[in-house]
Scaffold this motif. Structure first.
Motif, mmCIF file in Angstrom:
data_model
loop_
_atom_site.group_PDB
_atom_site.id
_atom_site.type_symbol
_atom_site.label_atom_id
_atom_site.label_comp_id
_atom_site.label_asym_id
_atom_site.label_seq_id
_atom_site.Cartn_x
_atom_site.Cartn_y
_atom_site.Cartn_z
ATOM 1 N N ASP A 18 2.806 -5.394 11.015
ATOM 2 C CA ASP A 18 2.015 -5.400 9.773
ATOM 3 C C ASP A 18 2.492 -6.534 8.876
ATOM 4 O OD1 ASP A 18 0.502 -3.224 10.433
ATOM 5 O OD2 ASP A 18 1.679 -1.763 9.283
ATOM 6 N N ILE A 39 -5.884 2.825 12.156
ATOM 7 C CA ILE A 39 -6.504 3.764 13.100
ATOM 8 C C ILE A 39 -6.052 3.414 14.519
ATOM 9 C CG2 ILE A 39 -8.726 4.420 14.154
ATOM 10 C CD1 ILE A 39 -9.922 4.234 11.331
ATOM 11 N N GLU A 51 0.856 -1.183 0.000
ATOM 12 C CA GLU A 51 0.000 0.000 0.000
ATOM 13 C C GLU A 51 0.898 1.240 0.000
ATOM 14 O OE1 GLU A 51 -3.709 0.113 2.842
ATOM 15 O OE2 GLU A 51 -1.969 0.947 3.871
ATOM 16 N N LYS A 76 -2.969 -9.118 5.341
ATOM 17 C CA LYS A 76 -4.331 -8.942 5.840
ATOM 18 C C LYS A 76 -4.935 -10.326 6.127
ATOM 19 C CE LYS A 76 -8.239 -6.022 4.827
ATOM 20 N NZ LYS A 76 -9.021 -5.347 3.825
ATOM 21 N N ARG A 80 -4.033 -0.117 18.101
ATOM 22 C CA ARG A 80 -3.864 0.182 16.668
ATOM 23 C C ARG A 80 -4.362 -0.994 15.829
ATOM 24 N NH1 ARG A 80 -0.245 -1.253 12.659
ATOM 25 N NH2 ARG A 80 0.244 0.303 11.077
ATOM 26 N N ASN A 81 -5.156 -0.634 14.824
ATOM 27 C CA ASN A 81 -5.741 -1.644 13.954
ATOM 28 C C ASN A 81 -4.860 -1.818 12.707
ATOM 29 O OD1 ASN A 81 -7.381 -2.536 11.644
ATOM 30 N ND2 ASN A 81 -9.070 -2.510 13.126
ATOM 31 N N ARG A 82 -4.474 -3.045 12.433
ATOM 32 C CA ARG A 82 -3.570 -3.341 11.301
ATOM 33 C C ARG A 82 -4.114 -2.856 9.947
ATOM 34 N NH1 ARG A 82 -4.077 -9.407 10.011
ATOM 35 N NH2 ARG A 82 -5.974 -8.602 9.059
ATOM 36 N N ASP A 83 -5.420 -3.080 9.725
ATOM 37 C CA ASP A 83 -5.955 -2.833 8.382
ATOM 38 C C ASP A 83 -6.221 -1.362 8.127
ATOM 39 O OD1 ASP A 83 -5.801 -5.526 8.275
ATOM 40 O OD2 ASP A 83 -7.903 -5.856 8.776
ATOM 41 N N THR A 84 -6.727 -0.676 9.156
ATOM 42 C CA THR A 84 -7.080 0.733 8.953
ATOM 43 C C THR A 84 -5.980 1.656 9.456
ATOM 44 O OG1 THR A 84 -8.084 0.799 11.137
ATOM 45 C CG2 THR A 84 -9.538 0.240 9.291
#
Ligand code: ATP
Length: 514
Positions: free
Chosen positions: A458, A487, A392, A404, A481-485
């Motif tokens: 990640d 956030i 990304e 993911k 902390r969220n891996r995908d977002t």
């Protein structure tokens, strides 16, 4: 395709760099088609096994487990047909000296025609825009119909020549299609020969007293020979199933594509025993149930397709493959076979022991029919890795690589990261670690900047990172902390645990869609 190949290469090197998979015996330059699973790999593999086992054995009252030996009495393989019929047709190119599976050379040729049809569709879609209807186009366009006709005719010759054992016809088909060796570029082929895929070994100390044994090429036979033991001891009534996860060995002629085709691999199999005449009903049931299991992991549905067999194995009266779109094309991931009463009858005959079930509902005894679901654990692993590998570009211009992986399968669920190594943060972080580590697989890390630690997690697919800072010491809140977002949110320790538990709740995943 080039792009897919590139991604595949990246996935393979990522697997090594991050401790998922190593080449077997690497310090001796490796052993072809054998692989070792590293610290993250073994966690992911165990999680896949566990997810399969829970959905198969724990969620079905009428399915029980088994762990049978890899070595079996040699008569087993005579009865199962593996000694006489577990062969692949091989062919060598005389110039490159490379060996191929003759049927695979022809199947690859067919895939190229299929790719041309896809290209025709892409072009037509551009030309027709919103008006484009793929089904209509592929059933009416002259060029596509011509290509389909060619595929059908090749398939028909391949199937009839293989099932009648006419290897000369297989060779002449390769010559007619002018299939060339990708290495030498020539069509200078040897004759096609049959090659048995079982590994033979010996048990016993002296040559005279030794007995030939085989390493099992499938786990299924261990289930069949134990049918009566399991049925009686677990007091199961038909229909019921026996599930097993274990190693299988095949001397594959061409072992390529990383862990897709190995000589030592693992299978997750379930044999479901049913009343004769009811097998097709159950075959359809398991066909649906298994695709739903795959879908439950949230991978895009269009990456799966069924491939119903026309050329049935000697033991089957219906069979399909669930295929997955690997980076090298759609290939078999799982097989679902209606195996009739072939195996149990054969073992009855070769062992001289009755293998029958008394059915109290119809007051009669019979040899049960069997529906099998057989999933390759390593292929499932590759499915998860190939699907989850993401690159990304961030707003900063940096590239972020992350896996993911469905949360429930991730090797590490929670990374516990004190912001710095001082001011009591490590001590607090260790306490949090202790309170979580028996519930979720956690990893504690204090080395490097927090950004670098996030990136490392990640890259191995850790869904949650918890950061412990000064504020944590004051009010028991952490940054989650969220891996995908990516956030980050400030939450209390209780809330953090609730969020993670909710995410990893298996029943949420296994609410299988109809
Ligand atoms: P293929 O056509 O790819 O050789 P198969 O039809 O011989 O596979 P089955 O005998 O149906 O495979 O085995 C069931 C499952 O075991 C397959 O769907 C696959 O996931 C797995 N499997 C079979 N052979 C291998 C192998 N050499 N390496 C890894 N997994 C394998």
């Amino acid at each position: 395709m080039a792009n897919y190949e590139e991604i595949f290469k990246k996935v393979v090197s990522h697997c090594k760099e991050y401790g998922f998979i190593f080449q077997s015996s690497e310090i001796y330059d490796g052993l072809a088609a054998a692989y070792d699973y590293g610290p993250n790999g073994v966690e992911l593999k165990n999680n896949i096994k566990d997810y399969w086992w829970k959905s198969m054995v724990n969620m079905n009252e009428n399915i029980v487990g088994l762990d049978s030996a890899i070595f079996m009495h040699p008569k087993t393989w005579k009865a199962s047909g593996h000694i006489d019929a577990f062969n692949d047709p091989l062919i060598d190119n005389k110039d490159s000296k490379k060996r191929y599976r003759a049927d695979v050379l022809i199947e690859d040729y067919i895939s190229k025609i299929e790719a041309k049809i896809e290209k025709d569709c892409v072009k037509a879609a551009k030309r027709f825009g919103d008006e484009f209807n793929k089904n209509e186009f592929t059933s009416t366009n002259g060029r596509v119909l011509e290509r389909k006709k060619q595929i059908n005719s090749i398939n028909e010759i391949l199937i009839t020549s293989l099932s009648s054992g006419d290897l000369e016809r297989v060779k002449s088909l390769i010559e007619e299609l002018d299939i060339k060796c990708p290495i030498s570029g020539t069509n200078n082929w040897t004759d096609v020969r049959q090659f048995n895929l079982m590994f033979k070994t010996q048990v016993g100390a002296t040559a005279e007293g030794a007995t030939d044994l085989y390493l099992r090429p499938e786990t299924a036979q261990g289930i069949f020979v134990n049918f009566l033991n399991v049925q009686k001891t677990s007091r199961m009534k038909l229909p019921f199933g026996i599930a097993q996860v274990g190693k299988a060995f095949r001397n594959e002629i061409v072992a390529r594509q990383f862990i897709f085709r190995m000589r030592e691999f693992e299978q997750m199999e379930m044999q479901f025993f049913v009343r004769p005449g009811e097998e097709i009903k159950w075959y359809n049931y398991w066909r649906k149930s298994r695709i739903n299991w795959h879908k439950s992991l949230g991978i895009a549905e269009e990456k799966y397709r069924f491939h119903d067999h026309e050329n049935l194995a000697h033991y089957a009266n219906a069979a399909t493959d669930i295929e997955f779109r690997f980076p090298f094309g759609f290939k078999e991931l799982e097989g679902i076979h209606s195996r009739t009463d072939f195996d149990l009858k054969a073992h009855q005959e070769y062992s001289g022991k009755k293998i029958k079930y008394f059915d109290p509902e119809i007051n009669d005894s019979y040899v049960p029919y069997v529906v099998e679901t057989s999933l390759g654990l390593d292929r499932m692993f590759l499915t998860i890795l190939a699907d989850s590998f993401k690159e990304e570009i961030l707003d900063s211009g940096d590239t972020r690589i992350f896996l993911k992986i469905p949360h429930i399968l991730a090797p590490i669920k929670v990374a516990i990261l004190p912001l710095t190594k001082k001011d009591g943060m490590p001590e607090k972080a260790r306490k949090i670690m202790q309170s979580l580590q028996l519930k979720f697989n956690c990893q504690y890390e204090e080395k490097d900047s927090i950004g670098k630690r996030y990136r490392r997690h990640d890259a191995i697919g850790t869904p949650f990172c918890i950061t412990i800072d000064h504020v944590t010491l004051e009010d028991n809140t952490v940054t989650l902390r969220n891996r995908d977002t990516m956030i980050q949110e400030r939450v209390s320790l209780n809330k953090m645990e609730e969020i993670i538990s909710e995410n990893l709740n298996i029943s949420k995943y296994l609410q299988i869609k109809a």
